[in-house]
Design a protein around this motif. Structure first.
Motif, short mmCIF file in Angstrom:
data_model
loop_
_atom_site.label_atom_id
_atom_site.label_comp_id
_atom_site.label_asym_id
_atom_site.label_seq_id
_atom_site.Cartn_x
_atom_site.Cartn_y
_atom_site.Cartn_z
N ALA A 28 0.88 -1.17 0.00
CA ALA A 28 0.00 0.00 0.00
C ALA A 28 0.92 1.22 0.00
O ALA A 28 2.15 1.08 -0.04
N TYR A 29 0.33 2.39 0.05
CA TYR A 29 1.11 3.63 0.05
C TYR A 29 0.62 4.52 1.18
O TYR A 29 -0.57 4.52 1.51
N ALA A 30 1.55 5.26 1.76
CA ALA A 30 1.22 6.12 2.90
C ALA A 30 2.23 7.26 2.96
O ALA A 30 3.20 7.30 2.21
N VAL A 31 1.99 8.17 3.88
CA VAL A 31 2.93 9.26 4.11
C VAL A 31 4.07 8.69 4.95
O VAL A 31 3.92 8.48 6.15
N GLY A 99 6.84 6.18 -0.61
CA GLY A 99 5.53 6.05 0.01
C GLY A 99 5.07 4.61 0.18
O GLY A 99 4.02 4.36 0.77
N GLU A 100 5.84 3.67 -0.32
CA GLU A 100 5.43 2.26 -0.26
C GLU A 100 5.54 1.73 1.17
O GLU A 100 6.52 1.97 1.85
N VAL A 101 4.50 1.01 1.58
CA VAL A 101 4.50 0.32 2.87
C VAL A 101 3.99 -1.10 2.66
O VAL A 101 3.32 -1.39 1.67
N ARG A 102 4.31 -1.96 3.59
CA ARG A 102 3.79 -3.33 3.58
C ARG A 102 2.80 -3.45 4.74
O ARG A 102 3.12 -3.12 5.87
N VAL A 103 1.63 -3.93 4.40
CA VAL A 103 0.60 -4.17 5.42
C VAL A 103 0.68 -5.66 5.74
O VAL A 103 0.61 -6.50 4.83
N GLY A 104 0.81 -5.99 7.02
CA GLY A 104 1.11 -7.34 7.45
C GLY A 104 0.08 -8.40 7.15
O GLY A 104 0.41 -9.57 6.98
#
Length: 171
Positions: A28-31, A99-104
């Motif tokens: 996902a993407y986030a700040v 901005g890329e994040v990994r959601v568990g």
């Protein structure tokens, strides 16, 4: 924390049927700190908009990989607890991963705040952009211009109650 999950309309339909976004770890993407540094702004609304646009580009990549799905970018804005979405510090400054994040794990669709989808009028430009994405990634300026043409279309905002209409499941 608000994260932006890139999907296709088919992916949104699947999430609606299962009631969940993602079956395991997903992108996902986030700040993130790297996005803040790249965007050079302290305005949270501008930063959130930048994260949304990063997710829209990721949605375009999903469309490029699956020519059989409707040519409309989809991004779901969802609120997750702090620590559920984690940025990879090794990829943080990679321009592709800003901005890329990994959601568990899976996130209930009920936590979604909104859905952002291209209008039908954007489909022609999104189709061309999906086809040109590979060449744009290789540095082709004309292809990048085509990709930018899709980015000129603002994603429309929809309430989560409108998802059945978006994916053709309404009565």
């Amino acid at each position: 924390m608000r994260v932006y999950v890139p999907l296709t309309l088919q992916g949104l339909a699947e999430a609606y049927k299962t009631g969940e976004l993602g079956a395991g770890p997903f992108v996902a993407y986030a700040v993130t700190p790297a996005l803040r540094e790249w965007y050079l702004s302290d305005d949270i609304e501008e930063l959130e908009y930048a994260a949304l646009n990063r997710a829209a580009l990721a949605s375009l990549r999903l469309l490029a990989m699956d020519p059989g799905v409707a040519r409309r970018r989809v991004v779901v804005a969802v609120d997750v607890a702090d620590g559920v979405a984690v940025a990879d510090p090794d990829r943080g400054l990679d321009p592709v991963a800003l901005g890329e994040v990994r959601v568990g794990g899976a996130v209930p669709l009920g936590k979604a705040a909104a859905v952002h989808v291209d209008s039908e009028e954007a489909e022609k430009d999104v189709t061309a952009a999906a086809a040109a994405l590979g060449a744009a990634d290789q540095g082709d300026d004309d292809a990048q211009f085509t990709v930018d043409g899709a980015e000129d279309h603002e994603l429309l905002w929809y309430a989560t109650q409108e998802i059945p209409n978006l994916v053709g499941l309404s009565d």
